[in-house]
Design a protein around this motif. Structure first.
Motif, PDB file in Angstrom:
ATOM      1  N   GLY A 135       0.816  -1.204   0.000  1.00 37.28           N
ATOM      2  CA  GLY A 135       0.000   0.000   0.000  1.00 37.28           C
ATOM      3  C   GLY A 135       0.850   1.254   0.000  1.00 37.28           C
ATOM      4  N   ASP A 136       0.640   2.115   0.998  1.00 34.60           N
ATOM      5  CA  ASP A 136       1.372   3.374   1.087  1.00 34.60           C
ATOM      6  C   ASP A 136       2.804   3.193   1.585  1.00 34.60           C
ATOM      7  N   ILE A 137       3.134   2.003   2.027  1.00 34.20           N
ATOM      8  CA  ILE A 137       4.492   1.727   2.509  1.00 34.20           C
ATOM      9  C   ILE A 137       5.343   1.239   1.344  1.00 34.20           C
ATOM     10  N   SER A 138       6.438   1.914   1.092  1.00 30.99           N
ATOM     11  CA  SER A 138       7.314   1.510  -0.010  1.00 30.99           C
ATOM     12  C   SER A 138       8.042   0.218   0.351  1.00 30.99           C
TER      13      SER A 138
ATOM     14  N   LYS B 239       9.235  -6.920  12.677  1.00 32.43           N
ATOM     15  CA  LYS B 239       7.922  -6.900  13.323  1.00 32.43           C
ATOM     16  C   LYS B 239       6.839  -7.196  12.288  1.00 32.43           C
ATOM     17  N   PRO B 240       5.682  -7.700  12.756  1.00 25.63           N
ATOM     18  CA  PRO B 240       4.588  -8.045  11.832  1.00 25.63           C
ATOM     19  C   PRO B 240       4.004  -6.799  11.174  1.00 25.63           C
ATOM     20  N   LEU B 241       3.337  -7.024  10.058  1.00 27.86           N
ATOM     21  CA  LEU B 241       2.671  -5.930   9.351  1.00 27.86           C
ATOM     22  C   LEU B 241       1.402  -6.455   8.697  1.00 27.86           C
ATOM     23  N   LEU B 242       0.284  -5.792   8.952  1.00 28.07           N
ATOM     24  CA  LEU B 242      -0.989  -6.102   8.310  1.00 28.07           C
ATOM     25  C   LEU B 242      -1.211  -5.107   7.187  1.00 28.07           C
ATOM     26  N   ILE B 243      -1.509  -5.603   5.990  1.00 31.60           N
ATOM     27  CA  ILE B 243      -1.781  -4.745   4.840  1.00 31.60           C
ATOM     28  C   ILE B 243      -3.192  -5.040   4.356  1.00 31.60           C
ATOM     29  N   ARG B 244      -4.083  -4.114   4.587  1.00 33.61           N
ATOM     30  CA  ARG B 244      -5.455  -4.282   4.112  1.00 33.61           C
ATOM     31  C   ARG B 244      -5.506  -4.066   2.604  1.00 33.61           C
TER      32      ARG B 244
ATOM     33  N   GLU C  91      -0.159 -16.346  24.296  1.00 33.71           N
ATOM     34  CA  GLU C  91      -0.883 -15.105  24.523  1.00 33.71           C
ATOM     35  C   GLU C  91      -0.638 -14.196  23.335  1.00 33.71           C
ATOM     36  N   SER C  92      -1.695 -13.767  22.686  1.00 32.27           N
ATOM     37  CA  SER C  92      -1.539 -12.921  21.505  1.00 32.27           C
ATOM     38  C   SER C  92      -1.409 -11.458  21.899  1.00 32.27           C
ATOM     39  N   GLU C  93      -0.705 -10.713  21.055  1.00 31.05           N
ATOM     40  CA  GLU C  93      -0.563  -9.272  21.228  1.00 31.05           C
ATOM     41  C   GLU C  93      -1.431  -8.502  20.235  1.00 31.05           C
ATOM     42  N   HIS C  94      -1.754  -9.140  19.116  1.00 32.65           N
ATOM     43  CA  HIS C  94      -2.605  -8.530  18.088  1.00 32.65           C
ATOM     44  C   HIS C  94      -3.620  -9.565  17.617  1.00 32.65           C
ATOM     45  N   VAL C  95      -4.807  -9.126  17.268  1.00 29.94           N
ATOM     46  CA  VAL C  95      -5.840  -9.986  16.699  1.00 29.94           C
ATOM     47  C   VAL C  95      -6.427  -9.267  15.486  1.00 29.94           C
ATOM     48  N   TRP C  96      -6.336  -9.923  14.316  1.00 34.78           N
ATOM     49  CA  TRP C  96      -6.847  -9.328  13.087  1.00 34.78           C
ATOM     50  C   TRP C  96      -7.693 -10.350  12.330  1.00 34.78           C
ATOM     51  N   ASP C  97      -8.807  -9.912  11.769  1.00 31.21           N
ATOM     52  CA  ASP C  97      -9.609 -10.730  10.856  1.00 31.21           C
ATOM     53  C   ASP C  97      -9.252 -10.321   9.437  1.00 31.21           C
ATOM     54  N   LEU C  98      -8.741 -11.279   8.660  1.00 27.68           N
ATOM     55  CA  LEU C  98      -8.344 -10.987   7.290  1.00 27.68           C
ATOM     56  C   LEU C  98      -9.445 -11.392   6.322  1.00 27.68           C
TER      57      LEU C  98
ATOM     58  N   ASP D  70      -6.544  -9.192   1.754  1.00 28.24           N
ATOM     59  CA  ASP D  70      -5.695  -8.721   2.850  1.00 28.24           C
ATOM     60  C   ASP D  70      -4.447  -9.605   2.955  1.00 28.24           C
ATOM     61  N   MET D  71      -3.378  -9.031   3.491  1.00 26.96           N
ATOM     62  CA  MET D  71      -2.129  -9.788   3.637  1.00 26.96           C
ATOM     63  C   MET D  71      -1.473  -9.463   4.979  1.00 26.96           C
TER      64      MET D  71
END
Length: 383
Positions: A6-9, A21-26, A172-179, A183-184
């Motif tokens: 996305g907006d991240i090069s 670190k993890p990255l979520l890209i919608r 124990e999770s630190e982030h929870v995302w529904d893809l 989405d990636m």
């Protein structure tokens, strides 16, 4: 290359996220159309040459079972309504459209890419909380998968001893995302993650990378040296001096050993030839053998002049190195020195999947003849 972030090069991703670190890209892949359907994936799992696994679990997560392929049609007919996952490895090696998806990740060197795994899960299906020793991009192709991410783990981390798959019991999770489709999620090595289907028709594409362990590299290099060294290459001590105690391993002896070993590791030629072959070894060598094509230069020239596109074979690995004034092309575990007239073609073969403007020079034809015979490339109308 267009950024899939996305907006991240791509440069920013590599500097700030890659192995950090993890990255979520919608909506990383807008209007994503899966090149493989669920039925086709199940069909692949029936094949002898395809690596597949079927993981089922009880709804409470206490009981797990694992079946390795090839699976039987009856197995699918007997599956419960929920809490199971089918995983098929190296789909890119068999499906050209799936192989094309990997081109989005060529910002990582060719020799680091491993394969494309596809999983299909019924409601609640997953493989449990775990970690990988390599980077992975998780693309949601259909349905919804919930990802829980967090924590750094290793081989000393506790794991459940009563199940056939690697599951982290202290999770124990630190982030929870529904893809959702398109989405990636990027997950670095050793970061814990747990994905499970929310509803049916959950299909996830996993792009994995090669990260050989130090043990594998040490073993691979010593195996390579064992093939090229001679029986006369031995420990020697022409400067031997009388010792006070014959049982002592002296510092001088250790220096001789260090010098002998360092001679190999400090040789750019040896290290380059070994590493190029090691990192381009095909994951499924039998697949390349099926694509062997014996053609003479005249036949190849006719196809090139007719504009027939040439393609890297699915699962083939290409890389190169410039060693002093020599250009070495590594393809599927083999290395060869290229002439100056072959360099442009060799570089293009490493950088691009398809080729439709290749000059029919004698040197290019010789290189293509060898690669066709090796099953590493093919003409699109010659499949």
């Amino acid at each position: 290359m267009k950024s899939p972030f996305g907006d991240i090069s791509i440069e920013t991703f590599l500097a700030e996220y890659w192995q950090k670190k993890p990255l979520l890209i919608r909506n990383a892949f807008p209007d994503f159309e899966p090149p493989v359907t669920a039925d086709e994936l199940a069909g692949m799992a029936l094949e002898e040459d395809v690596e597949s696994r079927l993981i089922t679990q009880s709804p409470d997560g206490k009981d797990w079972s694992l079946k390795h392929g090839p699976l039987q049609e009856e197995t699918f007919a007997e599956l419960p309504d929920s809490h199971w996952t089918l995983l098929v490895q190296s789909v890119d090696h068999w499906i050209p459209e799936a192989n094309e998806l990997l081109e989005h990740f060529r910002f990582v060197p060719n020799w680091r890419l491993d394969d494309l795994m596809i999983s299909y899960a019924a409601d609640g299906g997953g493989v449990g909380p775990h970690y990988d020793n390599y980077d992975v991009f998780l693309i949601q192709a259909s349905g919804t998968r919930r990802w829980e991410v967090g924590g750094i783990y290793g081989e000393d981390s506790p794991r459940r001893p009563d199940v056939p798959v690697m599951i982290l019991p202290e999770w124990e999770s630190e982030h929870v995302w529904d893809l959702q489709p398109g989405d990636m999620l990027y997950v670095p090595p050793r970061v814990g993650h747990n994905g499970f289907a929310i509803g049916d028709d959950c299909m996830t594409y996993s792009v994995g990378f090669r990260a050989p362990s130090h043990q594998e590299m040490m073993s691979g290099f010593t195996d390579y040296l064992s093939d090229i060294t001679k029986a006369e290459d031995r420990y020697s001590d022409s400067d031997l001096a009388l010792q006070a105690n014959p049982g002592e391993i002296t510092d001088d002896a250790l220096e001789r050993v260090k010098s002998a070993l360092k001679e190999y590791i400090d040789s750019p030629e040896l290290l380059t030839h070994w590493f190029g072959q090691f990192m381009t070894e095909p994951k499924n060598p039998e697949h390349g053998a099926d694509q062997v094509c014996e053609m003479d230069e005249e036949e190849i020239a006719e196809l090139l002049e007719a504009g027939i596109p040439l393609c890297r074979s699915e699962g083939s690995r290409f890389a190169f190195n410039r060693l002093d004034d020599h250009f070495i092309l590594f393809v599927d575990g083999k290395g060869c020195a290229c002439s100056e007239g072959q360099v442009t073609l060799a570089e293009s073969l490493c950088a691009n999947l398809y080729h439709d403007q290749i000059e029919s020079t004698e040197e290019n034809l010789q290189l293509l003849k060898a690669l066709l015979l090796q099953g590493s490339v093919y003409f699109l109308d010659e499949e």
